[in-house]
Scaffold this motif. Sequence first.
Motif, short mmCIF file in Angstrom:
data_model
loop_
_atom_site.label_atom_id
_atom_site.label_comp_id
_atom_site.label_asym_id
_atom_site.label_seq_id
_atom_site.Cartn_x
_atom_site.Cartn_y
_atom_site.Cartn_z
N PHE A 1 -0.21 39.46 -11.17
CA PHE A 1 0.61 38.69 -10.24
C PHE A 1 1.02 39.54 -9.04
O PHE A 1 1.03 39.06 -7.90
CB PHE A 1 1.86 38.17 -10.94
CG PHE A 1 2.82 37.46 -10.02
CD1 PHE A 1 2.56 36.17 -9.57
CD2 PHE A 1 3.98 38.10 -9.58
CE1 PHE A 1 3.42 35.53 -8.71
CE2 PHE A 1 4.84 37.46 -8.72
CZ PHE A 1 4.58 36.17 -8.28
N ALA A 2 1.36 40.82 -9.28
CA ALA A 2 1.75 41.70 -8.18
C ALA A 2 0.59 41.89 -7.20
O ALA A 2 0.78 41.88 -5.98
CB ALA A 2 2.20 43.05 -8.74
N VAL A 3 -0.62 42.06 -7.75
CA VAL A 3 -1.79 42.20 -6.88
C VAL A 3 -2.03 40.93 -6.08
O VAL A 3 -2.27 40.97 -4.86
CB VAL A 3 -3.04 42.57 -7.72
CG1 VAL A 3 -4.30 42.52 -6.85
CG2 VAL A 3 -2.88 43.93 -8.35
N PHE A 4 -1.98 39.80 -6.76
CA PHE A 4 -2.18 38.51 -6.08
C PHE A 4 -1.10 38.29 -5.02
O PHE A 4 -1.39 37.84 -3.92
CB PHE A 4 -2.16 37.38 -7.10
CG PHE A 4 -2.19 36.01 -6.47
CD1 PHE A 4 -3.38 35.46 -6.01
CD2 PHE A 4 -1.01 35.28 -6.34
CE1 PHE A 4 -3.40 34.21 -5.43
CE2 PHE A 4 -1.03 34.03 -5.75
CZ PHE A 4 -2.22 33.49 -5.30
N ILE B 1 -0.36 39.79 2.55
CA ILE B 1 -1.16 40.48 3.55
C ILE B 1 -1.99 39.47 4.35
O ILE B 1 -2.07 39.53 5.58
CB ILE B 1 -2.07 41.53 2.88
CG1 ILE B 1 -1.24 42.69 2.34
CG2 ILE B 1 -3.13 42.04 3.87
CD1 ILE B 1 -2.04 43.70 1.53
N LEU B 2 -2.59 38.51 3.64
CA LEU B 2 -3.36 37.47 4.31
C LEU B 2 -2.46 36.61 5.19
O LEU B 2 -2.84 36.27 6.33
CB LEU B 2 -4.07 36.60 3.27
CG LEU B 2 -4.86 35.41 3.80
CD1 LEU B 2 -6.00 35.88 4.71
CD2 LEU B 2 -5.41 34.56 2.66
N PHE B 3 -1.28 36.27 4.68
CA PHE B 3 -0.35 35.45 5.45
C PHE B 3 0.10 36.18 6.72
O PHE B 3 0.16 35.58 7.81
CB PHE B 3 0.86 35.10 4.59
CG PHE B 3 1.85 34.20 5.27
CD1 PHE B 3 1.58 32.85 5.43
CD2 PHE B 3 3.05 34.70 5.74
CE1 PHE B 3 2.49 32.02 6.07
CE2 PHE B 3 3.96 33.88 6.37
CZ PHE B 3 3.69 32.53 6.54
N ALA B 4 0.40 37.48 6.60
CA ALA B 4 0.80 38.28 7.76
C ALA B 4 -0.34 38.35 8.79
O ALA B 4 -0.11 38.27 10.00
CB ALA B 4 1.21 39.68 7.32
N PHE B 5 -1.56 38.47 8.28
CA PHE B 5 -2.72 38.52 9.18
C PHE B 5 -2.87 37.20 9.94
O PHE B 5 -3.11 37.19 11.15
CB PHE B 5 -3.99 38.81 8.37
CG PHE B 5 -5.26 38.62 9.14
CD1 PHE B 5 -5.66 39.56 10.06
CD2 PHE B 5 -6.04 37.48 8.95
CE1 PHE B 5 -6.83 39.39 10.79
CE2 PHE B 5 -7.20 37.30 9.68
CZ PHE B 5 -7.60 38.26 10.59
N LEU B 6 -2.71 36.07 9.23
CA LEU B 6 -2.84 34.77 9.87
C LEU B 6 -1.76 34.55 10.93
O LEU B 6 -1.98 33.85 11.92
CB LEU B 6 -2.78 33.65 8.82
CG LEU B 6 -3.95 33.59 7.84
CD1 LEU B 6 -3.71 32.51 6.79
CD2 LEU B 6 -5.26 33.33 8.58
#
Length: 310
Positions: free
Chosen positions: A22-25, A31-36
């Motif tokens: 869960f921590a990895v996910f 990270i993906l959300f920040a990138f978007l």
Amino acid sequence: MSKKAVKSVSPAQRRTTGEKAFAVFNGAFFILFAFLCTYPFWYLMINSVSDNAASAAGKVNWWIQGFHLENYKQVFGLEGMGQASLVSLGRTVIGTVLTVMASAFLGFMFTQKKMWHRQFWYRFFVITMYFNAGIIPAFITMKNLGLTNTFWVYILPAIVQPFNIILVKTFIESIPSSLEEAAEMDGAGTMTIFFKIIMPMCSPILATVAIFSAVGQWNSFQDTLIYITDNKLYSLQYLLYTYINQANSLAASVKANAGTAMNVAAMATQQTPTSIRMTVSVIVVLPIMFVYPFFQRYFVKGMMLGAVKG
């Protein structure tokens, strides 16, 4: 009998496989959300300072190609950009200061039990959140007040915001009333209590109101569209709106002004509709982004403590 050494186990080592997964996910998701969230701004930035031909061809996606700053030089040379920048800066600074002061004072007064018909006036302000007369009555009102084609049409209608007043009022109610009572016993009047006790303690919620007001003033262009016909009072956002709609003709105009003889180096900085859109968007978006670092540490605290109570 010898004692076995007991190894200390860190909390991270005690986590189960499911918790680690869960921590990895969770980390990958944010990270993906920040990138978007950040990529659109990055895309605007790199396209505004890259080779204009490559940008127009859609080849600039991740990194700068053919760095230059001619786009900004030429866009700032467009008619009205300097004046519009001053108008937007002025309305943002003046409007934010007046909105914060009005929200703070009215929020404070609505907490004072000695205020004449306090509940009536509070409900009177709040009910305006739910009713809107529409564009035509608003225009007629502004015209009858003599505010059309004036700078103050940007400022005066936005000073009193019921939502901001509610936030400040709720925040002030969380401050111990004993502070005001002690000040009154020492002979302090209402205005002294407001400026010397309440205002300094309301920094978080006032910073939150300042962010709301500054972003709203800077991004607003509809009031220019409705109330202003004098091009000296056009806001930067309104010019962004017109320049994006006229990007093709502006690019042709800049090309004509630059002359017909173009060498290979000049072609890289020749304005295109894409370069016009990207550069003007950066000019409009970038300044307001600098507001957040100064107020961010107050923002969450102000919103939590100033939240509307059920």
